[in-house]
Write a protein that holds these residues in place. Structure first.
Motif, short mmCIF file in Angstrom:
data_model
loop_
_atom_site.label_atom_id
_atom_site.label_comp_id
_atom_site.label_asym_id
_atom_site.label_seq_id
_atom_site.Cartn_x
_atom_site.Cartn_y
_atom_site.Cartn_z
N SER A 37 0.97 -1.32 0.02
CA SER A 37 -0.08 -0.04 -0.08
C SER A 37 0.78 1.17 0.08
N LEU A 38 0.47 2.33 -1.01
CA LEU A 38 1.40 3.30 -1.00
C LEU A 38 0.63 4.60 -0.30
N GLY A 39 -0.67 4.31 -0.01
CA GLY A 39 -1.30 5.42 0.64
C GLY A 39 -2.98 5.15 0.07
N GLN A 40 -3.52 6.06 0.84
CA GLN A 40 -5.09 6.29 0.48
C GLN A 40 -5.40 7.73 0.77
N VAL A 41 -6.69 8.07 0.19
CA VAL A 41 -7.26 9.28 0.27
C VAL A 41 -8.80 9.06 0.74
N VAL A 42 -9.36 9.55 1.72
CA VAL A 42 -10.65 9.41 1.97
C VAL A 42 -11.45 10.97 1.68
N MET A 43 -12.42 10.70 0.78
CA MET A 43 -13.18 11.70 0.28
C MET A 43 -14.40 11.78 1.05
N PRO A 44 -15.26 12.73 0.76
CA PRO A 44 -16.49 12.77 1.57
C PRO A 44 -17.48 11.48 1.18
N ASP A 45 -17.59 11.13 -0.14
CA ASP A 45 -18.33 10.17 -0.56
C ASP A 45 -17.62 8.96 -1.55
N HIS A 46 -16.34 8.88 -1.47
CA HIS A 46 -15.67 7.74 -1.79
C HIS A 46 -14.34 7.52 -1.42
N TRP A 47 -13.49 6.81 -1.76
CA TRP A 47 -12.12 6.57 -1.48
C TRP A 47 -11.08 6.04 -2.47
N HIS A 48 -9.70 6.42 -2.30
CA HIS A 48 -8.82 6.26 -3.20
C HIS A 48 -7.81 5.51 -2.49
N GLY A 49 -7.23 4.32 -2.93
CA GLY A 49 -6.22 3.65 -2.48
C GLY A 49 -5.19 3.55 -4.01
N LEU A 50 -3.65 3.44 -3.30
CA LEU A 50 -2.79 3.27 -4.36
C LEU A 50 -2.00 2.34 -3.74
N LEU A 51 -2.05 1.33 -4.90
CA LEU A 51 -1.27 -0.18 -4.29
C LEU A 51 -0.03 -0.40 -5.46
N PHE A 52 0.92 -0.77 -4.60
CA PHE A 52 2.12 -1.17 -5.66
C PHE A 52 2.01 -2.46 -5.81
N VAL A 53 1.96 -3.16 -7.12
CA VAL A 53 2.01 -4.47 -7.16
C VAL A 53 3.49 -4.97 -7.74
N LYS A 54 4.17 -5.80 -6.78
CA LYS A 54 5.48 -6.10 -6.96
C LYS A 54 5.90 -7.33 -7.70
N ASP A 55 4.81 -8.03 -7.98
CA ASP A 55 4.94 -9.15 -8.87
C ASP A 55 3.70 -9.73 -9.41
N ASN A 56 3.46 -10.39 -10.40
CA ASN A 56 2.43 -10.87 -11.21
C ASN A 56 1.30 -11.39 -10.07
N LEU A 57 0.11 -10.96 -10.44
CA LEU A 57 -1.09 -11.69 -9.51
C LEU A 57 -1.74 -12.54 -10.39
N PRO A 58 -1.55 -13.73 -10.17
CA PRO A 58 -2.24 -14.97 -10.68
C PRO A 58 -3.64 -14.75 -11.02
N LEU A 59 -4.37 -14.38 -10.10
CA LEU A 59 -5.80 -14.02 -10.06
C LEU A 59 -6.27 -12.69 -10.17
N GLY A 60 -5.31 -11.73 -10.28
CA GLY A 60 -5.74 -10.53 -10.59
C GLY A 60 -5.95 -9.56 -9.41
N LEU A 61 -6.00 -8.29 -9.98
CA LEU A 61 -6.30 -7.26 -8.81
C LEU A 61 -7.43 -7.30 -8.29
N SER A 62 -8.35 -7.67 -8.89
CA SER A 62 -9.82 -8.16 -8.49
C SER A 62 -9.78 -8.69 -7.25
N HIS A 63 -8.98 -9.85 -7.22
CA HIS A 63 -8.95 -10.74 -5.83
C HIS A 63 -8.48 -10.01 -4.53
N VAL A 64 -7.22 -9.12 -4.85
CA VAL A 64 -6.84 -8.24 -3.58
C VAL A 64 -8.01 -7.30 -3.34
N LEU A 65 -8.49 -6.52 -4.26
CA LEU A 65 -9.69 -5.71 -3.93
C LEU A 65 -10.81 -6.12 -3.38
N ALA A 66 -11.36 -7.36 -3.75
CA ALA A 66 -12.39 -8.16 -3.27
C ALA A 66 -12.33 -8.38 -1.78
#
Length: 120
Positions: A37-66
Motif C-alpha cells: 500500500s502506498l497510501g489512501q485518500v478518504v473523500m466525502p463520498d468515496h475513497w482512493h487507494g494506491l497499491l504497488f504490485v511487486k509481482d504478477n497477481l495470478p488471480l488478478g487485482l480484483s481478488h486483492v480488492l475483493a
C-alpha cells in the motif's frame, strides 16, 4: 501516505476502511501475493487507494480488492449488528451474502507508468 480531503471528518466506519486498507498488504502477503500500500485518500463520498504490485497477481487485482472490500463490509455488518443488540459472532455465514456490501460492485484502476507521475 494517508490523506483526507480538506474538511472531512471520518466516521467510525471511515476509520475502519482506512484500517482495512492498512492491513491489505500483510493479508495478501500471507496468501503469497506481493503488494504494498502506498497510501489512501478518504473523500466525502468515496475513497482512493494506491497499491504497488511487486509481482504478477495470478488471480488478478480484483481478488486483492475483493478481500479489502469484503473486510470493510464485514466491519460494517458488525457495527450494524452491535447497534441492533446482536452479537456479530452469532451471524449465520449464509446471511453474509444476503446483506448489502459497503462498496458498489467493481472498481476503477489505472497504471502509473512513468517516474514522477505520482507527484502530479
Amino acid at each position: 501516505m494517508n490523506l483526507r480531503a480538506p474538511g472531512v471528518n471520518l466516521t467510525v466506519l471511515g476509520d475502519i476502511v482506512g484500517e482495512e486498507w492498512g492491513k491489505t498488504a500483510a493479508i495478501q502477503a500471507g496468501k503469497g501475493r506481493k503488494v504494498r500500500s502506498l497510501g489512501q485518500v478518504v473523500m466525502p463520498d468515496h475513497w482512493h487507494g494506491l497499491l504497488f504490485v511487486k509481482d504478477n497477481l495470478p488471480l488478478g487485482l480484483s481478488h486483492v480488492l475483493a478481500g479489502f472490500q469484503s473486510g470493510c463490509s464485514r466491519a460494517m455488518w458488525d457495527m450494524e449488528d452491535i447497534a441492533a443488540g446482536r452479537n456479530p459472532a452469532d451471524r449465520p455465514p449464509q446471511k453474509i451474502h444476503q446483506r448489502p456490501g459497503l462498496f458498489e460492485k467493481g472498481f476503477n484502476d489505472g497504471i502509473v507508468w512513468r517516474k514522477g507521475q505520482l507527484e502530479k
